[in-house]
Design a protein around this motif. Structure first.
Motif: not given
Length: 232
Positions: A15-18, A115-117, A141-146
């Motif tokens: 998940t690092l790139p995400v 990623i899951l694929c 990640y998204w919640i924290t960033g926003s």
């Protein structure tokens, strides 16, 4: 080692790139929310409950426009229709996930799907916990960033035009990573060629749904070839 900790350690590197992309995009989204008068609390609720990056950006326009629920419904379906196809392709993978299934379905996003694929846990790592932590981490990640962006919105003032291109760049990085890791390039080639063909035929504003339908049809009639792992 605890089964959860082992799964978390296995999932985190994928998940690092995400993480890099979502923190950047999330901050930009939070700043835009703050610019129209919605603080960290509202931004958190939008990201926590809605969790649809592209649609949340569109939602900024909807929040500042005349209230039109039918238009909001229509544009949401158009923007997020691709998730219908994600769901179909995940039926087998989520088949025996039990109590994890509702959250895996709700928290699915483009990056988690990608990623899951391709990502496969080690034999001693629980598959369900592994998938859970991938979607869990990406969501937060998204919640924290926003929320961070909304908090910084009072202090950071700059032109945010073009920031959403980071999401496209993130997709490209994930695609290249999958191409390098997978021996079978048939799904990737089908996706690229189908999208390119529909882009030429239907134009940039209407090609996504036809492309998804075309990809689904091709995969449906060639699934034996895909599962056998034959190369194109």
């Amino acid at each position: 080692m605890n089964i959860k900790v082992k799964a978390l350690k296995a999932a985190f590197p994928h998940t690092l790139p995400v993480l890099a992309g979502f923190l950047f995009l999330g901050v930009a989204y939070g700043i835009l929310m703050k610019s129209i008068g919605y603080g960290a609390g509202w931004t958190f609720l939008m990201s926590f409950l809605v969790f649809a990056g592209s649609m949340q950006y569109v939602g900024i326009t909807l929040l500042t426009a005349t209230f039109n629920p039918l238009y909001a419904l229509f544009i949401t379906l158009m923007v997020n229709a691709r998730h219908i196809f994600y769901g179909i392709s995940m039926l087998e993978k989520f088949k025996n996930t039990g109590r994890f299934k509702p959250y895996l379905i709700f928290a699915m996003c483009d990056e988690s799907f990608s990623i899951l694929c391709s990502a496969k846990p080690e034999k001693d790592v629980d598959k369900n916990w592994f998938m859970f932590f991938i979607v869990f981490l990406n969501r937060w990640y998204w919640i924290t960033g926003s929320v961070l962006g909304a908090l910084l919105g009072n202090y950071i003032k700059f032109n945010t035009k073009g920031l959403d291109f980071a999401l496209t760049a993130l997709f490209v990085v994930i695609f290249i990573n999958q191409w390098q890791e997978q021996k079978n390039h048939f799904p990737a080639v089908v996706g690229v060629l189908s999208s390119a063909a529909c882009l030429l035929i239907f134009g940039p504003d209407k090609f996504i749904i036809p492309a998804m339908i075309l990809i689904l049809i091709i995969f449906t009639f060639s699934n034996k070839k895909i599962y056998k792992g034959e190369n194109l």
